[in-house]
Motif scaffolding. Structure first.
Motif, PDB file in Angstrom:
ATOM      1  N   ASP A 192      17.959  -4.354 -10.874  1.00 17.20           N
ATOM      2  CA  ASP A 192      17.142  -3.345 -11.471  1.00 17.20           C
ATOM      3  C   ASP A 192      17.986  -2.108 -12.193  1.00 17.20           C
ATOM      4  O   ASP A 192      19.094  -2.093 -12.654  1.00 17.20           O
ATOM      5  CB  ASP A 192      16.058  -2.823 -10.250  1.00 17.20           C
ATOM      6  N   ASN A 193      17.173  -1.161 -12.496  1.00 19.80           N
ATOM      7  CA  ASN A 193      17.548  -0.163 -13.442  1.00 19.80           C
ATOM      8  C   ASN A 193      18.822   0.661 -12.666  1.00 19.80           C
ATOM      9  O   ASN A 193      19.532   1.178 -13.410  1.00 19.80           O
ATOM     10  CB  ASN A 193      16.507   0.776 -13.695  1.00 19.80           C
ATOM     11  N   GLU A 194      18.797   0.528 -11.285  1.00 20.78           N
ATOM     12  CA  GLU A 194      19.814   1.197 -10.505  1.00 20.78           C
ATOM     13  C   GLU A 194      20.956   0.512 -10.684  1.00 20.78           C
ATOM     14  O   GLU A 194      22.329   1.322 -10.374  1.00 20.78           O
ATOM     15  CB  GLU A 194      19.421   1.440  -9.173  1.00 20.78           C
ATOM     16  N   THR A 195      21.127  -0.838 -10.649  1.00 18.91           N
ATOM     17  CA  THR A 195      22.244  -1.495 -10.700  1.00 18.91           C
ATOM     18  C   THR A 195      23.346  -1.264 -11.716  1.00 18.91           C
ATOM     19  O   THR A 195      23.188  -1.604 -13.089  1.00 18.91           O
ATOM     20  CB  THR A 195      21.946  -3.063 -10.438  1.00 18.91           C
ATOM     21  N   LYS A 196      24.709  -0.937 -11.347  1.00 17.07           N
ATOM     22  CA  LYS A 196      25.633  -0.716 -12.301  1.00 17.07           C
ATOM     23  C   LYS A 196      26.915  -1.453 -12.260  1.00 17.07           C
ATOM     24  O   LYS A 196      27.473  -1.995 -13.124  1.00 17.07           O
ATOM     25  CB  LYS A 196      25.962   1.045 -11.967  1.00 17.07           C
ATOM     26  N   ARG A 197      27.190  -1.612 -10.924  1.00 19.46           N
ATOM     27  CA  ARG A 197      28.419  -2.647 -10.678  1.00 19.46           C
ATOM     28  C   ARG A 197      28.284  -3.755  -9.699  1.00 19.46           C
ATOM     29  O   ARG A 197      27.300  -3.503  -8.829  1.00 19.46           O
ATOM     30  CB  ARG A 197      29.536  -1.506 -10.232  1.00 19.46           C
ATOM     31  N   ILE A 198      28.687  -4.903 -10.200  1.00 19.98           N
ATOM     32  CA  ILE A 198      28.637  -5.941  -9.061  1.00 19.98           C
ATOM     33  C   ILE A 198      29.931  -6.526  -9.039  1.00 19.98           C
ATOM     34  O   ILE A 198      30.802  -6.970  -9.747  1.00 19.98           O
ATOM     35  CB  ILE A 198      27.720  -7.216  -9.767  1.00 19.98           C
ATOM     36  N   TYR A 199      30.360  -6.657  -7.664  1.00 18.78           N
ATOM     37  CA  TYR A 199      31.690  -7.307  -7.357  1.00 18.78           C
ATOM     38  C   TYR A 199      31.510  -8.594  -6.613  1.00 18.78           C
ATOM     39  O   TYR A 199      30.823  -8.932  -5.738  1.00 18.78           O
ATOM     40  CB  TYR A 199      32.357  -6.344  -6.436  1.00 18.78           C
ATOM     41  N   LEU A 200      32.082  -9.593  -7.280  1.00 17.04           N
ATOM     42  CA  LEU A 200      32.044 -10.851  -6.886  1.00 17.04           C
ATOM     43  C   LEU A 200      33.042 -11.168  -5.858  1.00 17.04           C
ATOM     44  O   LEU A 200      34.198 -10.844  -6.030  1.00 17.04           O
ATOM     45  CB  LEU A 200      32.268 -11.926  -8.284  1.00 17.04           C
ATOM     46  N   ALA A 201      32.488 -11.632  -4.759  1.00 15.97           N
ATOM     47  CA  ALA A 201      33.317 -11.736  -3.574  1.00 15.97           C
ATOM     48  C   ALA A 201      33.496 -12.724  -2.805  1.00 15.97           C
ATOM     49  O   ALA A 201      32.433 -13.970  -3.085  1.00 15.97           O
ATOM     50  CB  ALA A 201      32.479 -10.518  -2.377  1.00 15.97           C
ATOM     51  N   HIS A 202      34.332 -12.784  -1.737  1.00 16.44           N
ATOM     52  CA  HIS A 202      34.672 -14.043  -1.088  1.00 16.44           C
ATOM     53  C   HIS A 202      34.694 -15.529  -1.745  1.00 16.44           C
ATOM     54  O   HIS A 202      34.090 -16.231  -1.352  1.00 16.44           O
ATOM     55  CB  HIS A 202      33.399 -14.153  -0.123  1.00 16.44           C
ATOM     56  N   LEU A 203      35.786 -15.347  -2.590  1.00 18.88           N
ATOM     57  CA  LEU A 203      35.950 -16.489  -3.521  1.00 18.88           C
ATOM     58  C   LEU A 203      36.786 -17.425  -2.854  1.00 18.88           C
ATOM     59  O   LEU A 203      37.602 -16.801  -2.066  1.00 18.88           O
ATOM     60  CB  LEU A 203      36.613 -16.121  -4.870  1.00 18.88           C
ATOM     61  N   SER A 204      36.369 -18.372  -2.851  1.00 21.20           N
ATOM     62  CA  SER A 204      37.339 -19.731  -2.217  1.00 21.20           C
ATOM     63  C   SER A 204      38.521 -19.831  -2.720  1.00 21.20           C
ATOM     64  O   SER A 204      38.717 -19.889  -3.930  1.00 21.20           O
ATOM     65  CB  SER A 204      36.483 -21.173  -2.315  1.00 21.20           C
ATOM     66  N   LYS A 205      39.689 -20.074  -1.756  1.00 25.40           N
ATOM     67  CA  LYS A 205      40.866 -20.097  -2.406  1.00 25.40           C
ATOM     68  C   LYS A 205      41.164 -21.504  -3.150  1.00 25.40           C
ATOM     69  O   LYS A 205      41.855 -21.540  -4.111  1.00 25.40           O
ATOM     70  CB  LYS A 205      41.921 -20.091  -1.306  1.00 25.40           C
ATOM     71  N   ASP A 206      40.475 -22.389  -2.676  1.00 31.58           N
ATOM     72  CA  ASP A 206      40.629 -23.862  -2.998  1.00 31.58           C
ATOM     73  C   ASP A 206      39.497 -24.239  -4.100  1.00 31.58           C
ATOM     74  O   ASP A 206      39.888 -25.255  -5.019  1.00 31.58           O
ATOM     75  CB  ASP A 206      40.631 -24.888  -2.028  1.00 31.58           C
ATOM     76  N   ASN A 207      38.480 -23.668  -4.219  1.00 31.77           N
ATOM     77  CA  ASN A 207      37.337 -23.972  -5.002  1.00 31.77           C
ATOM     78  C   ASN A 207      36.611 -23.307  -6.011  1.00 31.77           C
ATOM     79  O   ASN A 207      35.474 -23.340  -6.320  1.00 31.77           O
ATOM     80  CB  ASN A 207      36.135 -24.676  -3.920  1.00 31.77           C
ATOM     81  N   ASN A 208      37.519 -22.199  -6.370  1.00 32.52           N
ATOM     82  CA  ASN A 208      37.141 -21.070  -7.426  1.00 32.52           C
ATOM     83  C   ASN A 208      38.214 -20.410  -7.880  1.00 32.52           C
ATOM     84  O   ASN A 208      39.388 -20.762  -7.386  1.00 32.52           O
ATOM     85  CB  ASN A 208      36.184 -20.153  -6.521  1.00 32.52           C
ATOM     86  N   MET A 209      37.768 -19.988  -9.099  1.00 31.14           N
ATOM     87  CA  MET A 209      38.910 -18.831  -9.634  1.00 31.14           C
ATOM     88  C   MET A 209      38.232 -17.556 -10.214  1.00 31.14           C
ATOM     89  O   MET A 209      37.094 -17.558 -10.470  1.00 31.14           O
ATOM     90  CB  MET A 209      39.622 -19.597 -10.770  1.00 31.14           C
ATOM     91  N   LYS A 210      39.127 -16.580 -10.290  1.00 29.05           N
ATOM     92  CA  LYS A 210      38.081 -15.207 -10.556  1.00 29.05           C
ATOM     93  C   LYS A 210      37.590 -15.439 -11.746  1.00 29.05           C
ATOM     94  O   LYS A 210      36.663 -15.137 -12.203  1.00 29.05           O
ATOM     95  CB  LYS A 210      39.456 -14.184 -10.750  1.00 29.05           C
ATOM     96  N   ASP A 211      38.455 -15.929 -12.954  1.00 22.85           N
ATOM     97  CA  ASP A 211      37.811 -16.082 -14.304  1.00 22.85           C
ATOM     98  C   ASP A 211      36.621 -16.965 -14.321  1.00 22.85           C
ATOM     99  O   ASP A 211      35.783 -16.720 -14.966  1.00 22.85           O
ATOM    100  CB  ASP A 211      39.116 -16.679 -15.459  1.00 22.85           C
ATOM    101  N   LEU A 212      36.438 -18.009 -13.574  1.00 19.33           N
ATOM    102  CA  LEU A 212      35.617 -19.171 -13.454  1.00 19.33           C
ATOM    103  C   LEU A 212      34.252 -18.376 -12.889  1.00 19.33           C
ATOM    104  O   LEU A 212      33.061 -18.451 -13.665  1.00 19.33           O
ATOM    105  CB  LEU A 212      35.990 -20.307 -12.562  1.00 19.33           C
ATOM    106  N   ALA A 213      34.360 -17.691 -11.684  1.00 17.46           N
ATOM    107  CA  ALA A 213      33.454 -17.087 -11.066  1.00 17.46           C
ATOM    108  C   ALA A 213      32.690 -16.018 -12.016  1.00 17.46           C
ATOM    109  O   ALA A 213      31.524 -16.000 -12.310  1.00 17.46           O
ATOM    110  CB  ALA A 213      33.895 -16.360  -9.978  1.00 17.46           C
ATOM    111  N   ARG A 214      33.666 -15.110 -12.708  1.00 15.74           N
ATOM    112  CA  ARG A 214      33.191 -13.935 -13.683  1.00 15.74           C
ATOM    113  C   ARG A 214      32.254 -14.912 -14.803  1.00 15.74           C
ATOM    114  O   ARG A 214      31.295 -14.107 -15.162  1.00 15.74           O
ATOM    115  CB  ARG A 214      34.088 -13.343 -13.993  1.00 15.74           C
ATOM    116  N   MET A 215      33.051 -15.793 -15.416  1.00 17.51           N
ATOM    117  CA  MET A 215      32.463 -16.261 -16.632  1.00 17.51           C
ATOM    118  C   MET A 215      30.896 -17.123 -16.126  1.00 17.51           C
ATOM    119  O   MET A 215      30.084 -17.066 -16.785  1.00 17.51           O
ATOM    120  CB  MET A 215      33.358 -17.515 -17.024  1.00 17.51           C
ATOM    121  N   SER A 216      30.931 -17.841 -15.080  1.00 21.57           N
ATOM    122  CA  SER A 216      29.924 -18.406 -14.576  1.00 21.57           C
ATOM    123  C   SER A 216      28.626 -17.512 -14.261  1.00 21.57           C
ATOM    124  O   SER A 216      27.469 -17.396 -14.863  1.00 21.57           O
ATOM    125  CB  SER A 216      30.002 -19.146 -13.450  1.00 21.57           C
ATOM    126  N   VAL A 217      28.898 -16.378 -13.648  1.00 24.20           N
ATOM    127  CA  VAL A 217      27.855 -15.285 -13.287  1.00 24.20           C
ATOM    128  C   VAL A 217      27.278 -14.586 -14.606  1.00 24.20           C
ATOM    129  O   VAL A 217      26.260 -14.339 -14.913  1.00 24.20           O
ATOM    130  CB  VAL A 217      28.350 -14.394 -12.187  1.00 24.20           C
TER     131      VAL A 217
END
Length: 265
Positions: A208-233
């Motif tokens: 909503d209007n208050e939301t400023k920052r979102i931290y993508l958390a608890h990424l799987s070591k084997d089934n995710n990557m930072k760049d992929l998570a950020r791009m997908s979201v």
């Protein structure tokens, strides 16, 4: 006095979250060794001796690995619900009675100048719960380790200035990966973890209007990557009409390195 926080560590191998003000300093979970926990605090220039307490979300080892030794070293009170206490009791070693406290699910407690609200999540633990933190009209929400995001959770975390939110896996990476099917089914199930795509779907109803920052958390070591998570979201949110990078920014978290302390203003 401002509310400030750091995601000390986040991922499938270990999780810890720090949030505080000048008066009150809280650790949520201690999923790394005691030595590593101390190192993480040194990296954000916070003295563990200044901490006031530890809150626990659930008993899985990536959330309590260093809990016992860290609490004993700094003589910190530990707060968890009754079922979590029973589930983790043998794993964390002897804790003195004056360090054991109950924090019930769906309860709000005031610690110093921070109000903390607990809420239930769907995960394969005894009674998993996460938290929102309130101080001087500012709100931070911590939400990981859940198979799906219920309408109740969405309403609970809505209005947060900052969200630490699970983006655990890429579904195709998980399906094609080396995990046994039983583990894949657990992760994909209602008591497992939220995928990158489902993260974006949930966030579109929360932001909503208050939301400023979102931290993508608890990424799987084997089934995710930072760049992929950020791009997908980011792509998902852009498709839903949100302008990521303008009013809302996405941030990475790491299983071994803390995020810079952020002042919620």
């Amino acid at each position: 006095m401002t509310l400030h926080f750091s995601v000390l560590a986040s991922g499938s191998t270990g999780n810890a979250f720090y949030i505080g003000t000048e008066k009150e300093k809280i650790l949520v979970d201690a999923g790394l060794s005691g030595k590593e926990m101390t190192r993480l605090f040194s990296e954000i220039n916070v003295d563990p001796n200044s901490l006031s307490k530890i809150l626990v979300t659930h008993e899985h080892s990536d959330h309590i690995k260093g809990l016992g030794i860290f609490a004993r070293k700094y003589h910190l009170p530990i707060y968890a619900n009754e079922k979590t206490w029973k589930a983790m009791d043998s794993a964390i070693g002897k804790i003195e009675l004056d360090q054991k406290f109950i924090f019930r699910t769906e309860e709000t407690k005031t610690f110093g100048d921070i109000d903390v609200e607990s809420f239930a999540v769907s995960h394969d633990a005894a009674e998993p719960m996460f938290y929102t933190f309130h101080h001087n009209g500012k709100k931070v929400a911590l939400v990981t380790d859940l198979g799906y995001v219920s309408e109740r959770i969405k309403k609970t975390v809505q209005g947060a200035d900052a969200l630490i939110f699970e983006s655990n896996h890429d579904v195709e990476m998980l399906r094609m990966g080396r995990y046994p099917w039983s583990v894949k089914r657990r992760i994909l199930g209602d008591n497992g973890h939220v995928s990158n795509d489902d993260c974006a779907i949930a966030l579109k109803d929360i932001i909503d209007n208050e939301t400023k920052r979102i931290y993508l958390a608890h990424l799987s070591k084997d089934n995710n990557m930072k760049d992929l998570a950020r791009m997908s979201v980011e792509n998902g949110l852009n498709d839903y009409g949100f302008s990521v990078g303008d009013h809302i920014t996405l941030h990475d978290t790491d299983p071994k390195s803390p995020t810079p302390i952020y002042d919620v203003v």
